[in-house]
Design a protein around this motif. Structure first.
Motif, PDB file in Angstrom:
ATOM      1  N   UNK A  79     -69.509  79.835  77.244  1.00 47.11           N
ATOM      2  CA  UNK A  79     -68.337  79.205  76.634  1.00 47.11           C
ATOM      3  C   UNK A  79     -68.722  77.902  75.935  1.00 47.11           C
ATOM      4  N   UNK A  80     -69.543  77.110  76.630  1.00 52.86           N
ATOM      5  CA  UNK A  80     -69.964  75.827  76.055  1.00 52.86           C
ATOM      6  C   UNK A  80     -70.733  76.066  74.756  1.00 52.86           C
ATOM      7  N   UNK A  81     -71.685  76.986  74.806  1.00 55.31           N
ATOM      8  CA  UNK A  81     -72.536  77.199  73.633  1.00 55.31           C
ATOM      9  C   UNK A  81     -71.731  77.748  72.460  1.00 55.31           C
ATOM     10  N   UNK A  82     -70.828  78.694  72.742  1.00 57.42           N
ATOM     11  CA  UNK A  82     -70.002  79.229  71.652  1.00 57.42           C
ATOM     12  C   UNK A  82     -69.127  78.128  71.066  1.00 57.42           C
ATOM     13  N   UNK A  83     -68.739  77.194  71.946  1.00 60.62           N
ATOM     14  CA  UNK A  83     -67.946  76.059  71.466  1.00 60.62           C
ATOM     15  C   UNK A  83     -68.757  75.134  70.573  1.00 60.62           C
ATOM     16  N   UNK A  84     -69.970  74.777  70.998  1.00 63.02           N
ATOM     17  CA  UNK A  84     -70.772  73.846  70.187  1.00 63.02           C
ATOM     18  C   UNK A  84     -71.160  74.483  68.866  1.00 63.02           C
ATOM     19  N   UNK A  85     -71.613  75.731  68.951  1.00 68.36           N
ATOM     20  CA  UNK A  85     -72.158  76.354  67.744  1.00 68.36           C
ATOM     21  C   UNK A  85     -71.060  76.949  66.865  1.00 68.36           C
ATOM     22  N   UNK A  86     -69.861  77.051  67.406  1.00 66.12           N
ATOM     23  CA  UNK A  86     -68.760  77.719  66.710  1.00 66.12           C
ATOM     24  C   UNK A  86     -69.237  79.065  66.161  1.00 66.12           C
ATOM     25  N   UNK A  87     -69.931  79.755  67.009  1.00 64.98           N
ATOM     26  CA  UNK A  87     -70.513  81.034  66.603  1.00 64.98           C
ATOM     27  C   UNK A  87     -70.255  82.019  67.736  1.00 64.98           C
TER      28      UNK A  87
END
Lengths: 336, 302
Positions: A79-87
């Motif tokens: 969730x965090x990574x998808x949030x940062x990368x908006x990917x």
């Protein structure tokens, strides 16, 4: 409006916690030993010291606890990574962290470090491998004090490639016995005999959840775009840096304790986002709880589907996760 | 952009999934890590390896064997025992529920699972894969002691040693032949000096062309250069099937190899060769000797 949203969140949390409790109870009640659920309360209250008590509390319960920690950590990291990368396609393993951990463990097996410092060498070497990759990816992507998210992604993918090739190289050159150890570890399992490691995983993942809460508003702002977030007064660089390290830490922890268990960090955030929307205040905790339930459920399936075989849990998460993901991708109207 | 991302996603998944399959995991059977034990003979034994099961039967202790793995199919009776998983992955819960007083595992068993069993107070003994014939005999004796059947074990080993010595006597006088035993197809895997199977070649009066080649991944070029007079194909799991036959056809194309010209390219059943009990070792040795020195008429070369 606000009251309605809070009510909605409470309902979501209630459902997820209920699901977690239900799945855990189910996991406690099912297994190869064939203890009927009706007898379980009796065993819990009066059966201390018997074999059945031992099956429930020394075999099934640690797996449930570890499933909770690892499932939650991987899902939160996703969730965090998808949030940062908006990917939508980023997951904890995209960044090469699991590749680095695998490489660390392979080196441990080949150079017999576990013979020197004991079985604890597996998680330590896995974690060190993960940390090396994180530092490497992070260092390469830092340009003039800013973290280039696209850069991280591409570097991570390449590191994944390099480490999986190196792992294969090691496998091709190693003795059959070592090979065997490597394959075991890579398959991933929640069967961890050391309770200390289980508790470390629990504390680490819950700690990660707490830390992530301090950044949920920042991440909400970041969803609008980095520039917009800066205008809203968010320290974008610090947010990205801390969250990237947090996600890496969660992934490294999971991989080093349980081996490679794929797809949890990819699909759970997507599924949960369909219900909660993109507000990270509810998304983080929901994803954590759902990831925990999902992994406990998959592990229960893995150990009961084809008895007496015990399948690697990654097989189940991969099949269910992959199918659900393809389905979600095909429904374009759902914003991933 | 989206396409690019999907491409990368697939690209990441491919190598990651490539890491998972088993591959040629382990070759054959088992050494004790020193578990001297002098208590009463165990009555509820679980075996986690097919060789161990076979040896238990050979020692006549099968009445006390309460469960084994799904791969334990020899002898026939072993198929009907309760199953607790595979050689690699056992079902811990089922094992604990069966309340064994001894679990015997190979070194292929999951270390985590064995640790868990030990933590739960179950006695676990592990036999590693023997490095040579002598070690196999020692392990068999050790197993005999463990099961309270020392005398039976000694008798069997004495007979095995005599049989092996008799064959060695016969082959010692003959000229040594260059031999190549192939274990795997992709990658090409040879029996080297480190392998237990090298003893078959030496005892049968052959010289292993891959004697000094470490862990065993080999190349066809080296086989051609070594020019073996006998090639024995024992591909894992499927010598009876297509793989072995196809591999034999491949070798038959290389007319420069002496073994091809002499038509001494053979297929053997890897199960028997790779996971020997003292009994099957002698049978296997006879078979190999028959292949290397057909003039001796010891075994039945096909």
């Amino acid at each position: 409006m606000r009251g309605a949203r809070i009510r909605r969140w409470v309902i979501i949390l209630f459902v997820l916690i209920a699901a977690l409790i239900l799945v855990s109870l189910m996991a406690l009640c099912t297994g190869a030993a064939g203890i009927s659920p009706a007898r379980i309360p009796g065993i819990i209250y009066g059966g201390k010291g018997t074999g059945e008590y031992s099956i429930l509390f020394d075999i099934r319960l640690p797996r449930i606890i570890l499933g909770f920690a690892i499932g939650g950590a991987l899902s939160l990291a996703g969730t965090i990574l998808q949030g940062i990368f908006r990917n939508p396609l980023v997951e904890p393993y995209t960044l090469g962290i699991s590749g680095g951990a695998s490489l660390g463990v392979c080196l441990n097996i080949v150079f017999n470090w576990y013979g020197v410092i004991g079985v604890i060498a597996y998680p330590i070497s896995g974690f060190l491998g993960a940390v090396m990759v994180i530092l490497f990816v992070y260092g390469l992507s830092m340009k003039a004090g800013t973290l280039k998210t696209q850069g991280i992604l591409l570097t991570g993918v390449m590191i994944s490639f390099i480490s999986s090739s190196l792992v294969m190289l090691i496998m091709a050159l190693s003795h059959s016995e070592d090979l065997h150890g490597i394959v075991f570890w890579i398959m991933g399992s929640l069967d961890e005999p050391d309770m200390l490691l289980v508790w470390v995983a629990v504390i680490g993942s819950l700690g990660g959840l707490v830390v992530s809460f301090f950044f949920c508003l920042d991440l909400n702002a970041l969803a609008l775009g980095e520039e917009e977030a800066v205008h809203l007064g968010i320290n974008v660089e610090r947010t990205k840096r801390v969250l990237f390290i947090l996600a890496s830490f969660l992934t490294g922890l999971s991989v080093s304790v349980a081996g490679i268990i794929g797809f949890v960090g990819l699909i759970i955030p997507h599924l949960i986002r369909m219900f909660t929307g993109t507000d990270h205040r509810i998304l983080f905790i929901s994803a954590f709880l759902a990831g925990a339930s999902f992994l406990i459920l998959c592990d229960t399936l893995a150990r009961t589907v084809i008895q007496p075989f015990e399948l690697p849990v990654g097989v189940i998460t991969g099949i269910i996760g992959g199918a659900v993901f393809v389905y979600a991708l095909s429904r374009r109207q759902v914003s991933l | 952009m989206k396409k690019l991302v999907i491409f990368f996603f697939v690209a990441i998944c491919l190598p990651a999934s490539g890491l998972r399959p088993g591959g040629p995991v382990g070759l054959c059977a088992e050494t004790p890590p020193g578990h001297p034990y002098t208590g009463p003979a165990p009555r509820r034994i679980i075996s986690l390896g097919q060789t161990i099961t076979e040896r238990i039967y050979l020692l006549g202790a099968d009445k006390n064997l309460i469960a084994n793995t799904v791969y334990c199919v020899e002898p026939e009776d072993a198929r009907h025992k309760e199953k607790v998983g595979t050689l690699l992955q056992a079902n811990i819960e089922k094992i604990v529920a069966m309340k064994p007083d001894l679990v015997i595992a190979t070194n292929l068993a999951s270390p985590r699972q064995l640790r868990k069993l030990r933590d739960l107070g179950i006695r676990v003994v592990q036999f590693s894969y023997p490095e040579n014939f002598e070690e196999m005999c020692e392990q068999f004796l050790e197993l005999g002691r463990l099961l309270g059947r020392e005398k039976e074990a000694e008798e069997i080993i004495d007979k095995t040693r005599r049989d092996v010595a008799a064959i060695r006597m016969k082959t010692a006088a003959l000229p040594k032949k260059r031999v190549f035993i192939q274990l795997g197809v992709k990658p090409l895997h040879a029996v080297t000096g480190e392998s237990f199977l090298n003893d078959y070649i030496e005892f049968a009066g052959g010289i292993n062309i891959a004697l000094r080649d470490g862990h065993g991944t080999y190349s066809r070029e080296k086989v051609l250069k070594g020019d073996p007079e006998v090639i024995i194909i024992s591909t894992m799991g499927s010598s009876e099937g297509e793989t072995g036959r196809k591999e034999k056809e491949v070798w038959m194309k290389y007319r420069s190899i002496a073994a091809v010209r002499n038509r001494q390219v053979y297929l053997v059943n890897p199960d028997k060769l790779c996971s020997p009990t003292p009994l099957t070792f002698v049978e296997g040795l006879k078979e190999i000797t028959g292949m290397i020195h057909p003039e001796l008429e010891i075994g039945g070369a096909k």
